[in-house]
Design a protein around this motif. Structure first.
Motif, mmCIF file in Angstrom:
data_model
loop_
_atom_site.group_PDB
_atom_site.id
_atom_site.type_symbol
_atom_site.label_atom_id
_atom_site.label_comp_id
_atom_site.label_asym_id
_atom_site.label_seq_id
_atom_site.Cartn_x
_atom_site.Cartn_y
_atom_site.Cartn_z
ATOM 1 N N ALA A 81 34.825 34.853 30.734
ATOM 2 C CA ALA A 81 35.831 35.762 31.281
ATOM 3 C C ALA A 81 37.222 35.182 31.070
ATOM 4 O O ALA A 81 37.408 33.963 31.095
ATOM 5 N N MET A 82 38.173 36.060 30.867
ATOM 6 C CA MET A 82 39.572 35.647 30.800
ATOM 7 C C MET A 82 40.129 35.665 32.233
ATOM 8 O O MET A 82 40.467 36.705 32.773
ATOM 9 N N VAL A 83 40.173 34.479 32.849
ATOM 10 C CA VAL A 83 40.595 34.385 34.243
ATOM 11 C C VAL A 83 42.115 34.505 34.333
ATOM 12 O O VAL A 83 42.830 33.825 33.582
ATOM 13 N N PRO A 84 42.635 35.374 35.187
ATOM 14 C CA PRO A 84 44.099 35.502 35.322
ATOM 15 C C PRO A 84 44.734 34.169 35.694
ATOM 16 O O PRO A 84 44.159 33.374 36.443
ATOM 17 N N GLU A 85 45.927 33.940 35.166
ATOM 18 C CA GLU A 85 46.624 32.675 35.405
ATOM 19 C C GLU A 85 46.855 32.419 36.898
ATOM 20 O O GLU A 85 46.811 31.283 37.354
ATOM 21 N N GLN B 149 41.876 28.165 28.759
ATOM 22 C CA GLN B 149 40.849 29.181 28.900
ATOM 23 C C GLN B 149 39.656 28.843 27.998
ATOM 24 O O GLN B 149 39.798 28.256 26.923
ATOM 25 N N SER B 150 38.458 29.202 28.493
ATOM 26 C CA SER B 150 37.255 28.950 27.704
ATOM 27 C C SER B 150 37.249 29.850 26.477
ATOM 28 O O SER B 150 37.691 31.010 26.507
ATOM 29 N N THR B 151 36.745 29.313 25.366
ATOM 30 C CA THR B 151 36.651 30.096 24.117
ATOM 31 C C THR B 151 35.239 30.606 23.889
ATOM 32 O O THR B 151 34.946 31.163 22.823
#
Length: 293
Positions: free
Chosen positions: A53-57, A46-48
């Motif tokens: 956005a926190m993209v669902p797995e 995930q991007s920091t």
């Protein structure tokens, strides 16, 4: 599995019943499906970034997917690598080639049957009959030596064809793709009493005269297979039933219905006939005759 022919849910004596019996049943097995080990799928990090956005797995495209049939499939930012694209197209080619082979095998098999008829001198719309039953001289799939068999390649490429059957027969009609068209005889529209069937292409607009059982089809060539038992009251003699079949069975164009030609069935009991053919990549098949419209 196709269950209509082996496990009917309704009577075959009506159009509605036969329609219900032409079905496919899906059987759900109560088995546990094993999930892939977690190391088989490598998800991207995930991007920091502060506003990322926190993209669902379950939405992310993994960087690596290991498969049994295609090997490693690699992705970058959701895009497949050139190697992964090639593997995917190669796999699609294999799947489609397999489907084409399985679908074509039925057509080639029936063409082999018709070639067997032609090899013993029976042209399309001619009739072959095992007057003295079958023997080991011919190669057939699943026949027996206690039944009178009648067969024909019914060809409607020149227009509608009449199939005139006597009483006491049991049989069916398949199209060039080895797919069911209709029952003939005891389980057909004539109820085993005999009658006239009119076989027509599905887009043929020829008016259907009265007194015919109308059959519609998507191909030109058809396998007519009929059978009858020997005479149980005459120690298994075939003479009586064969005489009745010859007197009442005919296949001819509707255009000749006013004066039907006399077709003398060819006795195939004494022939060396093969209903199977070995097809190789170099085998030449007349696809013009096999094309489905």
């Amino acid at each position: 599995m196709g269950a209509g022919s082996i496990s009917p849910v309704a009577s075959n004596e009506s159009d509605e019943g036969r329609a219900l019996n032409r079905r496919v049943e899906f059987v759900l097995l109560d088995e546990t499906v094993e999930a892939l080990p977690t190391e088989e799928i490598v998800s991207p990090a995930q991007s920091t970034a502060e506003y990322a956005a926190m993209v669902p797995e379950n939405v992310l495209t993994p960087d690596l997917v290991r498969t049994k049939s295609m090997g490693d499939l690699r992705f970058f930012d959701g895009m497949p690598s050139p190697e992964t694209v090639q593997k995917t197209f190669d796999n699609l080619d294999l799947m489609r080639a397999t489907s084409a082979f399985l679908d074509g095998m039925k057509i080639a098999s029936l063409r082999g049957m018709f070639q067997g008829y032609e090899d013993v001198g029976a042209a399309p719309n001619d009739i072959v009959i095992t007057e003295t039953l079958m023997n080991a001289r011919s190669i057939w799939l699943t026949p027996n030596t206690t039944t009178i068999y009648i067969g024909s390649n019914v060809d409607i490429s020149e227009g509608p064809v009449v199939i005139e059957v006597p009483a006491g027969l049991l049989g069916l009609l398949d199209d060039a793709a080895f797919e069911y068209v209709a029952d003939i005889g005891a389980l057909g529209a004539d109820k085993g009493k005999g009658g006239k069937y009119l076989l027509m292409h599905h887009d043929d607009e020829t008016p259907v005269p009265e007194g015919y059982f109308e059959l519609r089809t998507k191909t030109y060539e058809h396998w007519l297979l009929l059978r009858r038992s020997p005479d149980a009251d005459a120690d298994g003699s075939t003479a009586g039933p064969v005489a009745e079949i010859k007197a009442g069975l005919n296949v001819y164009p509707l255009a000749q219905a006013a004066n039907p030609p006399i077709r003398r069935p060819r006795n195939s009991s004494t022939c060396r006939m093969s209903s199977t053919k070995r097809f190789t990549p170099t085998t030449k098949i007349s696809f013009m005759r096999l094309t489905l419209r």
